[in-house]
Design a protein around this motif. Structure first.
Motif, PDB file in Angstrom:
ATOM      1  N   ALA A 203       0.828  -1.204   0.000  1.00  0.00           N
ATOM      2  CA  ALA A 203       0.000   0.000   0.000  1.00  0.00           C
ATOM      3  C   ALA A 203       0.866   1.259   0.000  1.00  0.00           C
ATOM      4  N   GLY A 204       1.987   1.211   0.729  1.00  0.00           N
ATOM      5  CA  GLY A 204       2.884   2.369   0.759  1.00  0.00           C
ATOM      6  C   GLY A 204       3.512   2.651  -0.589  1.00  0.00           C
ATOM      7  N   ILE A 205       3.869   1.589  -1.303  1.00  0.00           N
ATOM      8  CA  ILE A 205       4.424   1.777  -2.653  1.00  0.00           C
ATOM      9  C   ILE A 205       3.400   2.458  -3.553  1.00  0.00           C
TER      10      ILE A 205
ATOM     11  N   GLY B 100      14.398   3.800   3.596  1.00  0.00           N
ATOM     12  CA  GLY B 100      15.354   4.877   3.825  1.00  0.00           C
ATOM     13  C   GLY B 100      15.955   5.405   2.537  1.00  0.00           C
ATOM     14  N   VAL B 101      16.386   4.502   1.654  1.00  0.00           N
ATOM     15  CA  VAL B 101      16.980   4.911   0.373  1.00  0.00           C
ATOM     16  C   VAL B 101      15.942   5.603  -0.506  1.00  0.00           C
ATOM     17  N   ALA B 102      14.740   5.029  -0.578  1.00  0.00           N
ATOM     18  CA  ALA B 102      13.693   5.630  -1.411  1.00  0.00           C
ATOM     19  C   ALA B 102      13.321   7.021  -0.919  1.00  0.00           C
TER      20      ALA B 102
ATOM     21  N   CYS C 266      12.626   3.655  -7.167  1.00  0.00           N
ATOM     22  CA  CYS C 266      12.199   3.570  -5.758  1.00  0.00           C
ATOM     23  C   CYS C 266      11.181   2.447  -5.572  1.00  0.00           C
ATOM     24  N   ALA C 267      10.270   2.327  -6.536  1.00  0.00           N
ATOM     25  CA  ALA C 267       9.285   1.243  -6.460  1.00  0.00           C
ATOM     26  C   ALA C 267       9.965  -0.116  -6.557  1.00  0.00           C
TER      27      ALA C 267
ATOM     28  N   GLY D  40      11.449  -5.125  -4.190  1.00  0.00           N
ATOM     29  CA  GLY D  40      12.447  -6.155  -3.927  1.00  0.00           C
ATOM     30  C   GLY D  40      12.467  -6.559  -2.462  1.00  0.00           C
ATOM     31  N   ALA D  41      12.397  -5.554  -1.594  1.00  0.00           N
ATOM     32  CA  ALA D  41      12.329  -5.853  -0.156  1.00  0.00           C
ATOM     33  C   ALA D  41      11.058  -6.617   0.183  1.00  0.00           C
ATOM     34  N   LEU D  42       9.954  -6.241  -0.466  1.00  0.00           N
ATOM     35  CA  LEU D  42       8.683  -6.932  -0.246  1.00  0.00           C
ATOM     36  C   LEU D  42       8.777  -8.394  -0.679  1.00  0.00           C
TER      37      LEU D  42
END
Length: 258
Positions: free
Chosen positions: A28-30, A93-95, A49-50, A55-57
């Motif tokens: 949802a945040g993306i 953090g990076v995004a 950023c997405a 990738g983390a997701l």
């Protein structure tokens, strides 16, 4: 070395069960970032950023499936949880730094601050069962944007940075309190379970002793019955008073034993 020695299966199960809702929150945040920053930054940056956060997701989803399959190796499971939490925190953090440094709209900066504060708060409750995982998610999410507010040339940047520092302090204390509460609850459950097991073991032991005692008494009763029968036969065949008196004494003793 990861401090997983005291990580219990209940803590791991709590962390595992919170992975799906946290993954939906990341998704949802993306979507929210894509919607809010569309038209304010380049599509390439927004797509990058997405991709980082997706990738983390995906990694969190893989960890969830791995934990559903096997949680017997506590140390390995702890490493997976810690890695997935750190990957998600670093992705946010990076995004956030990439988006904040490529836009000049103060409202978007404020949006980022509140957006990341919300996700850091989510980290408090989804990973507070184990503080290393909570820290790995929480600090990489909120610290980069906090530092950026202090060093960026923007109106009221230091004020936003100070507000985020206050938030970080309060949220981390909430995480510690939530952790303490969860650990106390887990310890109480373990104590209740242990007491129930001990009571069941004692009940089983008592039942076994009663069964054994009943069996011994039955065997002795059979023995005494045979002895009384033998005494009766001896009395019939006895022809002296002295023998009869001795048999009477023997019979009395056997009856008392029975």
């Amino acid at each position: 070395m990861i401090p997983a020695a005291n990580l219990t299966r209940d803590q791991l199960q709590y962390l595992r069960d919170n992975l799906p809702p946290s993954m939906f929150a990341v998704l949802a945040g993306i979507g929210a970032l894509l919607f809010v920053f569309h038209g304010h930054v380049s599509k390439t940056l927004l797509g990058g950023c997405a991709a980082i956060t997706l990738g983390a997701l995906a990694f969190r989803a893989w960890v969830f499936l791995a934990l559903r399959k096997n949680m017997d190796d506590t140390a390995k499971a702890a490493r997976l949880v810690l890695a997935s939490a750190a990957a998600t925190g670093l992705a946010w953090g990076v995004a956030s730094i990439a988006l904040a440094s490529h836009t000049h709209d103060p409202m978007l900066w404020v949006f980022l601050a509140f957006f990341l504060s919300g996700y850091a708060s989510g980290a408090v409750f989804s990973t507070s069962a184990w503080l290393p995982a909570c820290a790995a998610y929480f600090f990489p999410t909120i610290v980069p944007i906090t530092i950026w507010f202090f060093i960026a040339d923007m109106p009221n940047g230091p004020v936003m940075g100070l507000l985020l520092i206050v938030f970080t302090y309060a949220a981390w204390n909430m995480a510690r309190n939530a952790h303490r509460f969860l650990i106390e609850r887990i310890e109480k459950q373990l104590m209740v379970t242990r007491l129930q097991q001990e009571a069941h073991a004692q009940e089983s032991k008592t039942h076994a002793l009663q069964t054994m005692a009943g069996g011994i008494a039955h065997e002795y009763n059979n023995l005494f019955t045979a002895m009384l029968g033998s005494i009766h036969l001896l009395r019939i065949s006895s022809d002296t008073k002295r023998t009869a008196r001795l048999l009477d004494l023997l019979e009395d003793s056997v009856k008392r034993g029975a």
